[in-house]
Design an enzyme around this catalytic site. Structure first.
Site, PDB file in Angstrom:
ATOM      1  N   SER A  16       0.837  -1.189   0.000  1.00 23.27           N
ATOM      2  CA  SER A  16       0.000   0.000   0.000  1.00 23.27           C
ATOM      3  C   SER A  16       0.881   1.251   0.000  1.00 23.27           C
ATOM      4  CB  SER A  16      -0.950  -0.046   1.202  1.00 23.27           C
ATOM      5  OG  SER A  16      -1.984   0.904   1.083  1.00 23.27           O
TER       6      SER A  16
ATOM      7  N   ASP B  73      -8.290  -5.552  -6.108  1.00 27.90           N
ATOM      8  CA  ASP B  73      -8.105  -4.298  -5.370  1.00 27.90           C
ATOM      9  C   ASP B  73      -8.953  -3.210  -6.032  1.00 27.90           C
ATOM     10  OD1 ASP B  73      -7.067  -1.918  -4.156  1.00 27.90           O
ATOM     11  OD2 ASP B  73      -5.159  -2.928  -3.786  1.00 27.90           O
TER      12      ASP B  73
ATOM     13  N   HIS C 120      -7.731  -5.055  -1.601  1.00 29.89           N
ATOM     14  CA  HIS C 120      -6.515  -4.361  -1.181  1.00 29.89           C
ATOM     15  C   HIS C 120      -5.795  -5.144  -0.087  1.00 29.89           C
ATOM     16  CE1 HIS C 120      -3.864  -0.940  -0.946  1.00 29.89           C
ATOM     17  NE2 HIS C 120      -4.120  -0.735   0.332  1.00 29.89           N
TER      18      HIS C 120
END
Length: 339
Positions: free
Chosen positions: A128, A282, A311
């Site tokens: 991320s 995602d 995600h």
């Protein structure tokens, strides 16, 4: 305290503002060898601290502390490094200055070079916002970084990503009627709404449709949203969250004097071997975005994580996803940068 502090002193941020007595919190795993060439940098993601990275570090894994010297620097704003919650007035809470990913990586570079005398990095890896830092390392220090492996991370917040983060931020700002003069009134209670907004983005449609939260011990959707998303966000400081959201929304690897906003040039300047691993489902750091980026990095391969965990395929929760990431890191580390 299971981490160390690297004092940066008074730093001039990319914004031009000075953050006095700034510092990086970091933890190391393993030992630096004599050649100082067994270095892995593994920055933290939005809302995470070094402990959340430890699922990917262990004996027999790609990130093996018996083999590598692994440095996990904490993101500024995360509550351990300089943050709104731990900086004294006048830069506390809502008055904390804006910090970029470029700033973070520059300070991490100081840590590596000044504290440890490191000149080469075998790998920068991250999930991320940690993944964005991996891209930034590759663009900022192309001669120093041999490999990068961002997973669930993109090299800039593409317009949709920006809008998603804006929605998360708006749910917090609405608690004070979008009045910036009242931001210091925000409390952890106001984070409940943030958790509920993010719940719709962190995981995929299929995850919810197939009720995989039951495997985690939650009987109902409401129990899951309250027990995981509300609780995790209510444990965060709202001002830290606002600071990290700003960092994430302005995390373009080309937004600096080296590239002056030329995103393609920044990508093309990355010399590192790159293994880019998006989550196939995602919703806001998409595989399509990563595909654009991978095509412009000279030595990049795109390896989507085939997962319904969205995600959070990169969060260390699902064993199949974890194995896929570890396998690809092993493969990447086995390849010489001279090949």
């Amino acid at each position: 305290m299971d981490y160390e502090i690297f004092n940066l002193g008074d730093v001039i941020l990319q914004s031009g503002m000075t953050l006095p007595n700034a510092y990086l919190a970091y933890k190391t795993y393993g030992k630096l060898n004599e050649q100082k060439d067994n270095v892995i940098v593994y920055p933290t993601a939005f809302g995470d601290q070094h402990i959340q990275n430890e699922w990917l570090i262990g004996s027999g894994m790609a990130l093996d502390p018996k083999k590598y010297f692994i440095i996990v620097p904490n993101l500024l704003g995360n509550g351990l490094s300089s943050s709104p919650s731990n900086t004294p007035p006048p830069f506390d809470r809502a008055n904390f200055p804006q910090v970029t990913i470029y700033d973070n990586v520059r300070f991490q570079h100081q840590l590596l070079t000044e504290k440890f005398g490191i000149e080469k990095i075998a790998l920068v890896v991250g999930w991320s916002m940690g993944g964005i830092q991996a891209f930034q390392w590759g663009a900022s220090y192309p001669e120093m970084v041999e490999r990068i492996a961002p997973f669930g991370g993109i090299a800039k917040p593409w317009p949709h990503t920006f809008v998603v983060l804006e929605g998360v931020k708006a749910s917090l700002l609405s608690a004070v009627g979008f009045d910036s003069s009242k931001l210091n009134q925000l409390s952890s209670t106001h984070m409940r709404a943030v958790g509920r907004v993010y719940a719709g983005w962190g995981l995929s449609h299929a995850f919810y449709r197939e009720e995989h939260y039951r495997e985690m011990g939650f009987e109902t959707l409401e129990d899951f949203v309250a027990g995981v998303w509300e609780n995790s966000f209510m444990n965060m400081d709202p001002h830290n969250v606002l600071a990290m959201l700003w960092t994430g929304q302005h995390a373009d690897i080309s937004a600096n004097p080296s590239y002056n906003g030329d995103f393609d040039k920044a990508l093309q300047s990355i010399k590192a071997l790159a293994c880019i691993m998006p989550g196939s489902t995602d919703l806001f750091c998409t595989a399509d975005d990563n595909e654009y980026e991978a095509k412009r990095i000279p030595n990049a391969v795109l390896k989507p994580i085939q997962s319904i965990w969205g995600h959070f395929a990169g969060r260390g929760i699902n064993s199949a996803d974890n194995q896929f990431i570890d396998d690809n890191l092993n493969h990447l580390l086995s390849h010489s940068t001279n090949e």
